[in-house]
Write a protein that holds these residues in place. Structure first.
Motif, PDB file in Angstrom:
ATOM      1  N   ASP A  67      -6.522  -1.231  -0.253  1.00  8.12           N
ATOM      2  CA  ASP A  67      -6.045  -1.194  -1.501  1.00  8.12           C
ATOM      3  C   ASP A  67      -6.772  -0.326  -2.577  1.00  8.12           C
ATOM      4  O   ASP A  67      -7.845  -0.878  -2.796  1.00  8.12           O
ATOM      5  CB  ASP A  67      -5.522  -2.549  -2.010  1.00  8.12           C
ATOM      6  CG  ASP A  67      -4.272  -2.866  -1.295  1.00  8.12           C
ATOM      7  OD1 ASP A  67      -3.309  -2.129  -1.344  1.00  8.12           O
ATOM      8  OD2 ASP A  67      -4.113  -4.181  -1.308  1.00  8.12           O
ATOM      9  N   HIS A 114       7.483   8.280   0.941  1.00  2.00           N
ATOM     10  CA  HIS A 114       6.714   7.215   0.830  1.00  2.00           C
ATOM     11  C   HIS A 114       5.938   6.831   2.164  1.00  2.00           C
ATOM     12  O   HIS A 114       6.507   6.779   3.271  1.00  2.00           O
ATOM     13  CB  HIS A 114       7.722   6.050   0.424  1.00  2.00           C
ATOM     14  CG  HIS A 114       8.207   6.195  -0.834  1.00  2.00           C
ATOM     15  ND1 HIS A 114       9.245   5.297  -1.251  1.00  2.00           N
ATOM     16  CD2 HIS A 114       8.458   7.359  -1.581  1.00  2.00           C
ATOM     17  CE1 HIS A 114       9.560   5.527  -2.535  1.00  2.00           C
ATOM     18  NE2 HIS A 114       8.973   6.835  -2.996  1.00  2.00           N
ATOM     19  N   VAL A 146      -3.363  12.118  -2.981  1.00  2.00           N
ATOM     20  CA  VAL A 146      -2.438  12.783  -2.110  1.00  2.00           C
ATOM     21  C   VAL A 146      -2.467  14.405  -2.416  1.00  2.00           C
ATOM     22  O   VAL A 146      -2.115  14.650  -3.367  1.00  2.00           O
ATOM     23  CB  VAL A 146      -0.865  12.229  -2.299  1.00  2.00           C
ATOM     24  CG1 VAL A 146      -0.119  12.964  -1.460  1.00  2.00           C
ATOM     25  CG2 VAL A 146      -1.006  10.905  -2.149  1.00  2.00           C
ATOM     26  N   GLN A 197       0.843  -1.231   0.042  1.00  2.00           N
ATOM     27  CA  GLN A 197       0.114  -0.076   0.059  1.00  2.00           C
ATOM     28  C   GLN A 197       0.918   1.156   0.027  1.00  2.00           C
ATOM     29  O   GLN A 197       0.765   2.171   0.642  1.00  2.00           O
ATOM     30  CB  GLN A 197      -1.083  -0.040   1.066  1.00  2.00           C
ATOM     31  CG  GLN A 197      -1.801  -1.129   1.239  1.00  2.00           C
ATOM     32  CD  GLN A 197      -2.918  -1.232   2.283  1.00  2.00           C
ATOM     33  OE1 GLN A 197      -3.178  -0.174   2.842  1.00  2.00           O
ATOM     34  NE2 GLN A 197      -3.270  -2.656   2.721  1.00  2.00           N
ATOM     35  N   ARG A 198       1.949   1.242  -0.954  1.00  2.00           N
ATOM     36  CA  ARG A 198       2.944   2.404  -0.890  1.00  2.00           C
ATOM     37  C   ARG A 198       2.201   3.552  -1.609  1.00  2.00           C
ATOM     38  O   ARG A 198       1.234   3.535  -2.509  1.00  2.00           O
ATOM     39  CB  ARG A 198       4.003   2.221  -1.732  1.00  2.00           C
ATOM     40  CG  ARG A 198       4.943   3.184  -1.852  1.00  2.00           C
ATOM     41  CD  ARG A 198       6.344   2.680  -2.576  1.00  2.00           C
ATOM     42  NE  ARG A 198       7.176   1.860  -1.815  1.00  2.00           N
ATOM     43  CZ  ARG A 198       7.295   0.478  -1.970  1.00  2.00           C
ATOM     44  NH1 ARG A 198       6.711   0.128  -3.052  1.00  2.00           N
ATOM     45  NH2 ARG A 198       8.267  -0.142  -1.430  1.00  2.00           N
ATOM     46  N   VAL A 199       1.896   4.904  -0.867  1.00  2.00           N
ATOM     47  CA  VAL A 199       1.567   5.958  -1.272  1.00  2.00           C
ATOM     48  C   VAL A 199       2.815   6.914  -1.537  1.00  2.00           C
ATOM     49  O   VAL A 199       3.492   6.930  -0.589  1.00  2.00           O
ATOM     50  CB  VAL A 199       0.334   6.575  -0.505  1.00  2.00           C
ATOM     51  CG1 VAL A 199       0.020   7.936  -0.932  1.00  2.00           C
ATOM     52  CG2 VAL A 199      -0.463   5.629  -0.210  1.00  2.00           C
ATOM     53  N   THR A 200       2.946   7.518  -2.704  1.00  2.00           N
ATOM     54  CA  THR A 200       4.128   8.397  -2.639  1.00  2.00           C
ATOM     55  C   THR A 200       3.720  10.013  -3.061  1.00  2.00           C
ATOM     56  O   THR A 200       2.802  10.111  -3.714  1.00  2.00           O
ATOM     57  CB  THR A 200       5.266   7.719  -3.836  1.00  2.00           C
ATOM     58  OG1 THR A 200       4.415   7.710  -5.199  1.00  2.00           O
ATOM     59  CG2 THR A 200       5.553   6.322  -3.409  1.00  2.00           C
ATOM     60  N   ARG A 237      -5.515   6.520  -4.310  1.00  2.00           N
ATOM     61  CA  ARG A 237      -5.735   7.456  -3.375  1.00  2.00           C
ATOM     62  C   ARG A 237      -5.326   8.703  -3.843  1.00  2.00           C
ATOM     63  O   ARG A 237      -4.745   8.895  -4.820  1.00  2.00           O
ATOM     64  CB  ARG A 237      -4.366   7.102  -2.257  1.00  2.00           C
ATOM     65  CG  ARG A 237      -4.890   5.851  -1.331  1.00  2.00           C
ATOM     66  CD  ARG A 237      -3.647   5.450  -0.897  1.00  2.00           C
ATOM     67  NE  ARG A 237      -3.529   4.133  -0.365  1.00  2.00           N
ATOM     68  CZ  ARG A 237      -3.699   3.025  -0.915  1.00  2.00           C
ATOM     69  NH1 ARG A 237      -3.545   3.056  -2.412  1.00  2.00           N
ATOM     70  NH2 ARG A 237      -3.427   1.756  -0.565  1.00  2.00           N
TER      71      ARG A 237
END
Length: 143
Positions: free
Chosen positions: A137, A86, A142, A74-77, A140
């Motif tokens: 999952d 990250h 940001v 579930q990496r959000v960058t 998203r």
């Protein structure tokens, strides 16, 4: 010994979690920036500021030499050409332990410099509840 040059923040992050899994202090410290303004916060731990404090914390954690099973999801960058953030979900367990480890939420920040991408901050804390609506999952935003 030649120091590795990470050409992306993701390369640095991959090296970070590989060093964590192997309890490899030298490899871990290759990922970190040599600036003394680095920050590390281990789960339920104090804020450690400075390369010496960060090094000592990893030395203590790795002193037993235990290899770990580490998975990241579930990496959000977010970021640009100089700075990358990250946010990931970590599962860290001892090999052979079939129980699902409690998840950790980690934020890793990397800076690009003359020696490639280096970690400048790692902050991990226990996740309150894995089924929380914000941890699904999927796409998203940001901002």
């Amino acid at each position: 010994m030649n120091k590795p040059v990470y050409t992306t923040a993701l390369e640095a992050e991959t090296a970070f979690y590989d060093a964590l899994a192997r309890s490899d202090l030298d490899a871990m410290m290759q990922v970190w920036s040599e600036d003394d303004e680095v920050v590390c916060i281990h789960p339920d731990g104090a804020r450690l500021v400075g390369l010496r404090a960060v090094h000592e914390s990893w030395r203590q954690l790795f002193s037993g030499g235990t290899r770990l099973t580490v998975s990241v999801s579930q990496r959000v960058t977010a970021g640009n050409s100089l700075l990358a953030t990250h946010n990931v979900i970590e599962h860290v367990a001892l090999p052979g332990d079939d129980r699902m480890p409690p998840p950790m939420i980690a934020t890793n920040i990397y800076a690009s410099g003359p020696h490639g991408w280096k970690m400048i901050m790692h902050h991990a804390s226990p996740a309150p509840e894995i089924h929380h609506a914000g941890m699904q999952d999927g796409p998203r935003i940001v901002h």
